[in-house]
Design an enzyme around this catalytic site. Structure first.
Site, PDB file in Angstrom:
ATOM      1  N   ALA A 251      -3.535  -2.830   0.285  1.00  0.00           N
ATOM      2  CA  ALA A 251      -3.669  -1.828   0.098  1.00  0.00           C
ATOM      3  C   ALA A 251      -3.611  -1.107  -1.299  1.00  0.00           C
ATOM      4  CB  ALA A 251      -2.840  -1.359   1.087  1.00  0.00           C
ATOM      5  N   ALA A 252      -2.545  -1.935  -2.119  1.00  0.00           N
ATOM      6  CA  ALA A 252      -2.195  -1.251  -3.304  1.00  0.00           C
ATOM      7  C   ALA A 252      -3.513  -0.493  -3.808  1.00  0.00           C
ATOM      8  CB  ALA A 252      -1.464  -2.272  -4.235  1.00  0.00           C
ATOM      9  N   ASP A 272       0.309  -5.595   0.759  1.00  0.00           N
ATOM     10  CA  ASP A 272      -0.569  -6.025  -0.044  1.00  0.00           C
ATOM     11  C   ASP A 272       0.074  -7.318  -0.499  1.00  0.00           C
ATOM     12  OD1 ASP A 272      -2.905  -5.258  -2.650  1.00  0.00           O
ATOM     13  OD2 ASP A 272      -0.902  -6.034  -3.424  1.00  0.00           O
ATOM     14  N   CYS A 370     -15.392  -3.165  -3.817  1.00  0.00           N
ATOM     15  CA  CYS A 370     -15.957  -2.140  -5.251  1.00  0.00           C
ATOM     16  C   CYS A 370     -17.094  -3.153  -6.117  1.00  0.00           C
ATOM     17  CB  CYS A 370     -14.771  -1.813  -5.758  1.00  0.00           C
ATOM     18  SG  CYS A 370     -13.933  -3.163  -6.865  1.00  0.00           S
TER      19      CYS A 370
END
Length: 416
Positions: A251-252, A272, A370
């Site tokens: 999550a972080a 996290d 990403c």
């Protein structure tokens, strides 16, 4: 300027030794509390610029000085000064003068003449060097040769555009809090404050030029968050409805967690492995007046934290090379090595296999990176589907870096 050059060279040295650019800047600037804000800004700009243009700068320096330089510190000093001469508005005479003075502290001052000669030679030959660098791929595209080869194989039509986009300055994009207003309403607030932006989606606005968040209307009130438009695609893909149990597995710093809570009344577990990074998640939730179960734990070892209740949705934003966000983190392309893909692929595989049993029948898991590298995306998806007969691909999308967003990969999987 002398201090600026010295600090920028130290940042480049730390990155050369394997630290991320963010870590190097944070450590260095934190240790010198007396630095002015202008010096801090200049050091950051030069450091980012050198890593964005490192292929070209290295080529120029090797052309000007074909033989190995007698001292590593000298090479970094020259890279800083050449970057300043080529890409900043700093007065050339001041750049050269301060670099020569700084060289006086290297190797007993014996190299001052060499620094002066190299920089004067660059000034005379700059146009010639720029033209010559077009014939060298690392210099032309400012990426390592192996990275260029990888992208050429993966994207035969787009590899050049990807690298050119990755070398640009990233846009500043806002995610407008759907609980408060939409993009058109917030754009009106910007215009009333004398600021300009472009609407990218129903709740996304790209600023015409980056600004400190506290200068923008509504930040403290939780009206928006800063988040790349590509990253903003994750939460809507999960098709959330009120009452769902959702796991944000990595999550972080909390952007996607908050986005999900803005879109629906869902019960979110924000997990996290890094307790320190979870402080950012809590801060973001508090500013946006949202609530989630923030939990420290390893997503790949659910037995240590899972309460046994199945989730309706899981966001698996897995560790990756971050090859899609190079324009925000230009050090990535120089720190990564070809062997990193295999190690990260093992981590990704272990993580998604551990999370899949936590998903309810009919539930959906979004695999996200990403990255733009096929080894972490399409190939990982194919392997996952071959291991899990109860998984059905709903859709997959590869976003490539472009003016509107960074590079991301999304694959939505349903448990059948």
């Amino acid at each position: 300027m002398h201090r600026t050059q010295e600090l920028a060279a130290q940042v480049v040295e730390q990155v050369d030794k394997g630290r991320t650019l963010t870590e190097a800047l944070t450590r260095l600037l934190r240790n010198d509390s007396e630095l002015s804000s202008s010096t801090r800004g200049a050091v950051q700009d030069i450091s980012y610029g050198i890593l964005r243009h490192k292929g070209e700068l290295n080529y120029w320096l090797r052309t000007l000085v074909p033989k190995p330089l007698p001292h590593e510190a000298l090479e970094r000093l020259l890279l800083v000064a050449i970057y300043q001469l080529a890409y900043t508005r700093a007065a050339p005479y001041a750049v050269v003068d301060h670099a020569v003075k700084h060289a006086g502290h290297i190797a007993g001052g014996r190299l001052k003449g060499l620094v002066n000669g190299v920089l004067r030679n660059f000034q005379r030959r700059e146009e010639e060097l720029r033209a010559s660098s077009l014939s060298n791929e690392e210099a032309r595209y400012n990426h390592p040769a192996w990275w260029i080869r990888t992208l050429r194989r993966a994207y035969p039509q787009d590899w050049q555009a990807i690298m050119l986009s990755s070398n640009t300055h990233p846009p500043m994009t806002l995610r407008i809090n759907a609980r408060v207003c939409d993009a058109s309403q917030y754009l009106q607030k910007l215009e009333q404050a004398g600021m300009a932006g472009t609407i990218l989606g129903s709740h996304a606005v790209r600023l015409e030029k980056p600004l400190p968040v506290r200068e923008l209307p509504g930040f403290a009130e939780g009206e928006f968050s800063v988040q790349d438009f590509g990253a903003q695609q994750a939460a809507p893909m999960l098709a959330l409805t009120d009452g769902m149990r959702v796991l944000d597995a990595c999550a972080a710093p909390g952007g996607k967690t908050c986005h999900m809570l803005e879109l629906a009344e869902v019960e979110v577990t924000a997990l996290d492995v890094d307790e320190t990074r979870l402080l950012r998640v809590r801060d973001n939730l508090a500013r946006l007046k949202l609530s989630a179960n923030v939990l420290a734990g390893d997503a790949g070892q659910p037995a240590a934290w899972w309460d046994g209740r199945l989730f309706d949705r899981i966001l698996a934003d897995v560790p990756c090379t971050a090859s899609g966000v190079v324009r925000r983190h230009p050090d990535i392309k120089w720190l990564r090595r070809p062997g990193d893909f295999a190690e990260l692929a093992r981590q990704q595989e272990q993580l998604v296999d551990a999370l899949w049993p936590l998903l309810a029948r009919g539930g959906k898991m979004l695999y996200a990176t990403c990255s733009i590298m096929p080894e972490e995306n399409g190939q990982q998806l194919t392997a996952f589907l071959s291991r899990h007969a109860d998984a059905r691909l709903v859709n997959a999308e590869q976003l490539l870096p472009c003016p509107d967003h960074d590079g991301f990969y999304y694959a939505l999987l349903e448990k059948i």
